[in-house]
Design an enzyme around this catalytic site. Sequence first.
Site, PDB file in Angstrom:
ATOM      1  CD  GLU A 105      -2.892  -1.137   2.346  1.00 33.82           C
ATOM      2  OE1 GLU A 105      -3.865  -1.884   2.285  1.00 33.82           O
ATOM      3  OE2 GLU A 105      -2.644  -0.434   3.340  1.00 33.82           O
ATOM      4  CB  CYS A 127       3.099   7.457   2.808  1.00 29.75           C
ATOM      5  SG  CYS A 127       3.607   6.250   4.012  1.00 29.75           S
ATOM      6  CB  CYS A 180       7.811  -4.944   8.465  1.00 28.14           C
ATOM      7  SG  CYS A 180       9.310  -4.270   9.222  1.00 28.14           S
ATOM      8  CB  CYS A 188       7.298  -2.488  15.762  1.00 26.53           C
ATOM      9  SG  CYS A 188       8.948  -2.092  15.202  1.00 26.53           S
ATOM     10  CB  CYS A 222       3.849  -1.644  13.566  1.00 26.59           C
ATOM     11  SG  CYS A 222       3.913  -1.499  11.762  1.00 26.59           S
ATOM     12  CD  GLU A 269      13.998  -0.082   8.708  1.00 22.25           C
ATOM     13  OE1 GLU A 269      13.165   0.285   9.549  1.00 22.25           O
ATOM     14  OE2 GLU A 269      14.823   0.692   8.195  1.00 22.25           O
ATOM     15  CB  SER A 281      10.323   4.521  14.172  1.00 24.50           C
ATOM     16  OG  SER A 281       9.813   4.869  12.926  1.00 24.50           O
ATOM     17  CB  CYS A 313       2.593   5.927   8.116  1.00 25.44           C
ATOM     18  SG  CYS A 313       2.667   6.997   6.691  1.00 25.44           S
TER      19      CYS A 313
HETATM   20  N1  SAH Z   1       9.917   0.668   9.171  1.00 23.52           N
HETATM   21  C1  SAH Z   1      10.125   2.061   9.144  1.00 23.52           C
HETATM   22  C2  SAH Z   1       9.192   2.797   8.201  1.00 23.52           C
HETATM   23  C3  SAH Z   1       7.745   2.389   8.191  1.00 23.52           C
HETATM   24  S1  SAH Z   1       6.796   2.549   9.687  1.00 23.52           S
HETATM   25  C4  SAH Z   1      10.001   2.646  10.538  1.00 23.52           C
HETATM   26  O1  SAH Z   1       9.559   1.948  11.442  1.00 23.52           O
HETATM   27  O2  SAH Z   1      10.393   3.799  10.707  1.00 23.52           O
HETATM   28  C5  SAH Z   1       6.205   4.194   9.629  1.00 23.52           C
HETATM   29  C6  SAH Z   1       5.815   4.795  10.977  1.00 23.52           C
HETATM   30  O3  SAH Z   1       4.531   4.353  11.425  1.00 23.52           O
HETATM   31  C7  SAH Z   1       6.784   4.484  12.100  1.00 23.52           C
HETATM   32  O4  SAH Z   1       7.280   5.681  12.623  1.00 23.52           O
HETATM   33  C8  SAH Z   1       5.944   3.773  13.123  1.00 23.52           C
HETATM   34  O5  SAH Z   1       6.387   4.099  14.411  1.00 23.52           O
HETATM   35  C9  SAH Z   1       4.550   4.288  12.825  1.00 23.52           C
HETATM   36  N2  SAH Z   1       3.503   3.390  13.299  1.00 23.52           N
HETATM   37  C10 SAH Z   1       3.522   2.047  13.283  1.00 23.52           C
HETATM   38  N3  SAH Z   1       2.385   1.557  13.821  1.00 23.52           N
HETATM   39  C11 SAH Z   1       1.633   2.606  14.184  1.00 23.52           C
HETATM   40  C12 SAH Z   1       0.358   2.738  14.807  1.00 23.52           C
HETATM   41  N4  SAH Z   1      -0.358   1.677  15.130  1.00 23.52           N
HETATM   42  N5  SAH Z   1      -0.110   3.984  15.040  1.00 23.52           N
HETATM   43  C13 SAH Z   1       0.617   5.066  14.683  1.00 23.52           C
HETATM   44  N6  SAH Z   1       1.820   4.993  14.091  1.00 23.52           N
HETATM   45  C14 SAH Z   1       2.334   3.785  13.856  1.00 23.52           C
HETATM   46 FE1  SF4 Z   2       8.445  -2.617  10.507  1.00 24.75          FE
HETATM   47 FE2  SF4 Z   2       8.437   0.048  10.875  1.00 24.75          FE
HETATM   48 FE3  SF4 Z   2       6.266  -1.414  11.465  1.00 24.75          FE
HETATM   49 FE4  SF4 Z   2       8.421  -1.625  12.983  1.00 24.75          FE
HETATM   50  S1  SF4 Z   2       7.163   0.230  12.709  1.00 24.75           S
HETATM   51  S2  SF4 Z   2       7.207  -3.346  12.217  1.00 24.75           S
HETATM   52  S3  SF4 Z   2      10.023  -1.423  11.490  1.00 24.75           S
HETATM   53  S4  SF4 Z   2       7.142  -1.137   9.447  1.00 24.75           S
END
Ligand code: SAH
Ligand code: SF4
Length: 350
Positions: free
Chosen positions: A90, A103, A110, A114, A117, A160, A210, A331
């Site tokens: 997406e 974006c 991934c 995390c 996420c 990532e 992040s 995101c």
């Molecule tokens: N993997 C990379 C880029 C993609 S994630 C990274 O982690 O930086 C993009 C962003 O979305 C990250 O900053 C993450 O902290 C945020 N994110 C992930 N899950 C989320 C959620 N449930 N609510 C709000 N932001 C979230």
């Molecule tokens: Fe992957 Fe970024 Fe989501 Fe962490 S926050 S699981 S690194 S996409």
Amino acid sequence: MTNLVGKPPGEIQRELAPYCDLPFRSRQVAHWILQRHAVSFDEMTNLPAELRRRLQQLFTIGDPELVEATASADGARKFLFALDDGASVEGVAMPEDRKLTLCLSSQAGCALGCRFCVTGVLGPGRNLRPDEIVGQYRVMLRATGVDSDRVNIVFMGMGEPLLNTENLGTALEVLCERVSPKRITVSTAGIVPGIRWLAGRQRRPKLAISLNAPDQDRRAEIMPISRRYPLDELMREVRSFPLERGRRVTFEYVLIRGFNDAESDASLLVRLLAGIPSKVNVIPLNEDPEHLPGWRAPDALTVDRFGRTLAEAGLTVTVRWSRGRDVAAACGQLKGRRDVSNAPTPARPS
Ligand code: SAH
Ligand code: SF4
């Protein structure tokens, strides 16, 4: 057939050289694809018809297939792309003032897991190729009708980016043909060697980290990658990231109720970022009871208080209630449509 999308100008010219009698013809094709985002050779009206026909038989100009676009009430639009092996990713287009932020995803899932996420909870996916990364930009640009001069690009979609540096590097080279690296941000969960790689690039995009927790223990609890690259090592690397005048590092901090949202956590964050030219994006967790049961955002008052504590300590802060929440386009909420990967590919109308 060779796809010309996702190739830097030099490579396009090398591919085409054997078929072009005049050297500037291959430069013209590169210009059509990279600057004008052409989707077919038919558009290249300054090329002889005979040459266009020949190239059409040898090369494609192929983007990922757009299978669904969903509009959110706040103006964000989510795009679902089907890739040629059945994987899907997406992208999101978010209008902001007179700009459009795109974006992009870098992987079809991934592996970093995390816990807050959705992409991470759903698990790993393969690296996207340069054409699949650049293609998301090309398709969203066409669909929104916005000029590329008004576009910002953020790698905050699925995956990532700094675990896919080879393809990301090529994609950045291609994107920078049209979009200044000042308007491109690569977001990472903290892959230290990847940050060093980014630092060494000539046309360096902006860096976003992040962070999501103010200390190592809590960070490791929600971001397993923090065990491999601990917070102090990460911060050391960030402090040595080269910054041109006026540039800053963005820190994303997802606020999770009762976990990292106390005023004392804001104070820890202030101490952690001391001396770094920074911008903090406070993002109240985007809830998803299906994939993230039990994970809650703080109430608005707590979010406000947290942001204010940072600002009063002199940090530049934006509180970002995720865009596109109603269509799960924020995101970190991107998940592709994972069931298509096992389904037979539907026949396409010819
Ligand atoms: N993997 C990379 C880029 C993609 S994630 C990274 O982690 O930086 C993009 C962003 O979305 C990250 O900053 C993450 O902290 C945020 N994110 C992930 N899950 C989320 C959620 N449930 N609510 C709000 N932001 C979230
Ligand atoms: Fe992957 Fe970024 Fe989501 Fe962490 S926050 S699981 S690194 S996409």
